[in-house]
Design a protein around this motif. Structure first.
Motif: not given
Ligand SMILES: [Fe+2]
Length: 417
Positions: A221-225
């Protein structure tokens, strides 16, 4: 226009199609599950039962704990909620092998993981077998309506286990480095060679670029958004900084020159008495380093490893350059202008580990995976020699405290145009 009646055969085929496609996915996930679970055991197989118990510092965990914790992850987040007939292997294990998931219940203190001699290694092997059988059964039998949810948790469980496969290696190397007999993890291990070719700096495409994960395949999730970032006129080093360059840094008195260091960095140099990268020791007036193959002379051509953010930052200042931001790194990686972006050393960036604009952690305990750590740490990009195959991504954000150096962490430089 008259509609053509569908033949009974076509109707049957269509009705079967979703089932066929779920069955294909079951097979894919089953194979992936077996492959990743086996890799953990392959890495642990180099280690004795005694090796697997030791915890050399609070940040590092015993191999036995890693093997059990990744198994607990599947039990806690997949089997308990989605397998109605699943029975917890041992009621004591969730307390022992929960890492930091507050929502998943109380847990044993992290710095004391090395005190747990029982359950022993064989108990953990039996735990793994119990959970493996249940997960494989669930993958094979989950109703099609719930299959995508189950597969998505299998997927994050596998990526989680791959992260621990890397930690298993970095943690045991730290333990072996405390042992005066310089134990060998794998006598056949060799450091990965850096790509040859012209050194120097290469331009990063400037302007506004989209960074972050684009939605194809798995990501944390830390690669988004994904979002826009502005890249200045900047050049990035084609190669990683080498041991040879680090020897020059040491020879120039860097570890005794406070003006090269951030205040926190200089304080750490003093309190830790750093004179070189992690695991470097001078023996017979030659710098040697603890590796997975034991204690070896430092090879000047090999990229430097086990440096902290503080050291990377000081080296960049010494060189009259700076560290790339994580955005600059990602744009350069997407433009394929760097050598050895992956597979040798994680590369410190000058970016603090912060949420991307609009980031929201997922609901529930799995929301604790990344989001709650977004303070006081720095981002590293790329991957290392210990990163399992298939785990690296252009948008991957690793993060550690700036003093950490037991990971395979190195650097590349950047310069403003
Ligand atoms: Fe974990």
């Amino acid at each position: 226009m008259a509609r053509t009646a569908m033949s009974p055969a076509t109707r049957d085929e269509l009705a079967r199609e979703p089932k066929r496609s779920v069955d294909k996915e079951r097979e894919t996930w089953l194979q992936a599950f077996r492959r990743v679970r086996a890799e953990t055991e392959t890495r642990a197989a180099h280690l004795s039962a005694e090796d697997q118990i030791v915890q050399s510092m609070a940040d590092a965990s015993p191999t036995k704990w890693h093997r059990a914790h990744v198994t607990w992850f599947f039990e806690q987040f997949l089997l308990v909620p989605y397998d109605l007939v699943y029975r917890i292997f041992d009621e004591r294990f969730p307390f022992l092998f929960n890492s930091y998931y507050v929502a998943a219940g109380p847990r044993h203190a992290r710095p004391q993981r090395g005190l747990i001699t029982r359950p022993n290694g064989e108990d953990v092997t039996a735990y793994r077998a119990h959970v493996d059988a249940a997960v494989e059964r669930l993958i094979g039998e989950v109703p099609a309506t719930e299959a995508q949810r189950v597969f998505s948790i299998v997927e994050i469980g596998l990526h989680h286990e791959q992260q621990h496969q890397e930690l298993l290696i970095t943690d045991i190397l730290h333990a072996f480095a405390q042992n005066p007999t310089d134990p060998v993890y794998d006598a056949n291990w060799r450091p990965p060679r850096a790509t040859q070719g012209p050194r120097g700096f290469v331009e990063v495409p400037s302007g506004i670029h989209v960074v972050g994960h684009n939605g194809d395949g798995f990501c944390f999730d830390n690669e988004t958004p994904c979002h826009d970032e502005l890249i200045p006129q900047v050049r990035i080093a084609r190669h990683l900084v080498t041991n040879g360059e680090w020897l020059e840094f040491i020879a120039a008195g860097a570890y005794t020159t406070p003006s090269l260091w951030l205040s926190d960095g200089w304080a750490t140099v003093q309190t830790e008495a750093w004179q070189g990268p992690g695991y470097w020791r001078r023996k017979d007036d030659i710098w040697q380093v603890m590796t997975l193959a034991g204690f070896k002379p430092v090879d000047p051509a090999t990229p430097v490893q086990h440096v902290s953010y503080y050291e990377a930052d000081a080296f960049a200042r010494f060189a009259g350059k700076h560290l790339p931001s994580e955005t600059e790194w990602e744009v350069a990686a997407r433009a394929n202008v760097m050598a050895d972006a992956f597979g040798i050393a994680w590369q410190w960036t000058r970016s603090a580990y912060l949420p991307y604009p609009g980031y929201r952690a997922v609901e529930g305990a799995l929301g604790e995976y990344n989001g709650k750590f977004m303070v006081s740490q720095m981002v590293l990009r790329g991957s290392s020699l210990a990163t399992p195959e298939g785990h690296e991504r252009l948008s991957y954000r690793n993060f550690f405290y700036p003093s950490a150096r037991w990971q395979f962490s190195g650097l590349r430089l950047a310069e403003f145009v």
